[in-house]
Design a protein around this motif. Structure first.
Motif, mmCIF file in Angstrom:
data_model
loop_
_atom_site.group_PDB
_atom_site.id
_atom_site.type_symbol
_atom_site.label_atom_id
_atom_site.label_comp_id
_atom_site.label_asym_id
_atom_site.label_seq_id
_atom_site.Cartn_x
_atom_site.Cartn_y
_atom_site.Cartn_z
ATOM 1 N N LEU A 1 0.951 -0.936 -0.391
ATOM 2 C CA LEU A 1 -0.049 0.040 -0.209
ATOM 3 C C LEU A 1 1.290 1.121 0.267
ATOM 4 O O LEU A 1 0.550 1.876 -0.571
ATOM 5 N N ASP A 2 1.947 1.089 0.632
ATOM 6 C CA ASP A 2 3.091 3.178 1.162
ATOM 7 C C ASP A 2 3.395 2.387 -0.700
ATOM 8 O O ASP A 2 3.387 3.475 -0.951
ATOM 9 N N LYS A 3 4.367 1.634 -0.851
ATOM 10 C CA LYS A 3 4.857 1.360 -1.842
ATOM 11 C C LYS A 3 3.994 2.596 -3.320
ATOM 12 O O LYS A 3 4.676 3.052 -4.644
ATOM 13 N N MET A 4 2.417 1.209 -3.887
ATOM 14 C CA MET A 4 1.660 1.994 -4.416
ATOM 15 C C MET A 4 1.597 3.358 -4.062
ATOM 16 O O MET A 4 1.598 4.107 -5.213
ATOM 17 N N ARG A 5 1.258 3.696 -3.155
ATOM 18 C CA ARG A 5 1.488 5.151 -2.842
ATOM 19 C C ARG A 5 2.513 6.348 -3.361
ATOM 20 O O ARG A 5 2.052 7.442 -4.019
ATOM 21 N N SER A 6 3.368 5.467 -2.701
ATOM 22 C CA SER A 6 4.630 6.205 -2.911
ATOM 23 C C SER A 6 4.602 6.321 -4.303
ATOM 24 O O SER A 6 5.326 7.621 -5.467
ATOM 25 N N TRP A 7 4.700 5.194 -5.504
ATOM 26 C CA TRP A 7 5.245 5.284 -7.004
ATOM 27 C C TRP A 7 3.786 6.152 -7.492
ATOM 28 O O TRP A 7 3.857 6.588 -8.790
ATOM 29 N N PHE A 8 3.054 6.585 -7.353
ATOM 30 C CA PHE A 8 1.546 7.101 -7.792
ATOM 31 C C PHE A 8 1.746 8.737 -7.495
ATOM 32 O O PHE A 8 1.585 9.627 -8.127
ATOM 33 N N GLU A 9 2.167 8.951 -6.169
ATOM 34 C CA GLU A 9 3.051 9.969 -6.097
ATOM 35 C C GLU A 9 4.094 10.729 -6.898
ATOM 36 O O GLU A 9 3.450 11.452 -7.174
#
Length: 230
Positions: A182-190
């Motif tokens: 979840l954190d990795k996906m959020r970071s990738w999106f940002e």
């Protein structure tokens, strides 16, 4: 001079739509290939058909159909096909802009829903020990270098091989990926927010140009009295 410009516009539309049609067919082929050769399950149980293979297939079909209408309408100078092409592009543009606005307005609600659904999907994957049911989780965990939704503890005692940094089967002290997906996906999106925004703007500009070209040809055919020429 005007006739030459319109002729150039016509063949520009034909070439552009033909290239888009080829890309759409390639996406359909790749989507079918993934559906046949990779038995994947969706990460989000609320949307059971929301996986990479289905999204590629749907996108390819839409691109192929719309671009074929534009190609045939421009080539045959058919008012009905050109108007249909214009309306379909307009509909797609409205859908894309609406989706973008919804993402911006309900960002927190969507993030909470994604987190809840990922947890639910992981619980279902934990209950099934077959590799087939975990294939999409394995792909995500290897791609984003993550494990579980929040961390490796989400898997409990049933940690998949895709979470391992070393050979978990032969090591007495296996090392797992520490960051949750979840954190990795959020970071990738940002990190890719600007690129995604530019891509959406470019896509909208292309669609607007296609609408303008189609309407210009439509009006020219109407004025010249060609009717529904086939």
């Amino acid at each position: 001079m005007t006739h030459g410009c319109l002729k150039c516009l016509k063949y520009t539309m034909c070439i552009a739509n033909f290239l888009c049609f080829i890309c759409g067919v390639a996406l359909v082929g790749f989507g079918v290939f993934m559906m046949v050769n990779f038995k994947v399950t969706a990460l989000t149980p609320s949307l059971p058909s929301f996986n990479l293979a289905n999204m590629l297939l749907i996108s390819g079909i839409i691109i192929s159909c719309v671009s074929f209408l534009g190609f045939l309408g421009a080539l045959k100078e058919n008012r009905c096909l050109l108007l249909t092409f214009f309306l379909m592009l307009f509909f797609l543009l409205v859908v894309e802009l609406t989706a973008a606005c919804m993402l911006l307005l309900y960002e927190n609600d969507i993030a909470n829903w994604v987190e809840h659904d990922l947890n639910k999907g992981l619980e279902e994957a934990k209950g099934n020990h077959s590799d087939v049911s975990r294939s999409e989780w394995d792909l995500v965990q290897k791609t984003f270098d993550c494990c579980g939704v929040h961390n490796v503890s989400d898997w409990g005692d049933n940690v998949p091989v895709s979470c391992c940094l070393n050979d978990c089967t032969g090591s007495p002290t296996p090392q797992y990926r520490s960051t949750g997906c979840l954190d990795k996906m959020r970071s990738w999106f940002e990190e890719n927010f600007l690129t995604t925004g530019i891509s959406v703007i470019v896509l909208c500009i292309i669609e607007v140009l296609g609408m303008c070209f189609a309407m210009t040809l439509f009006c020219h055919i109407s004025r010249s009295g060609l009717g529904y020429k086939l």
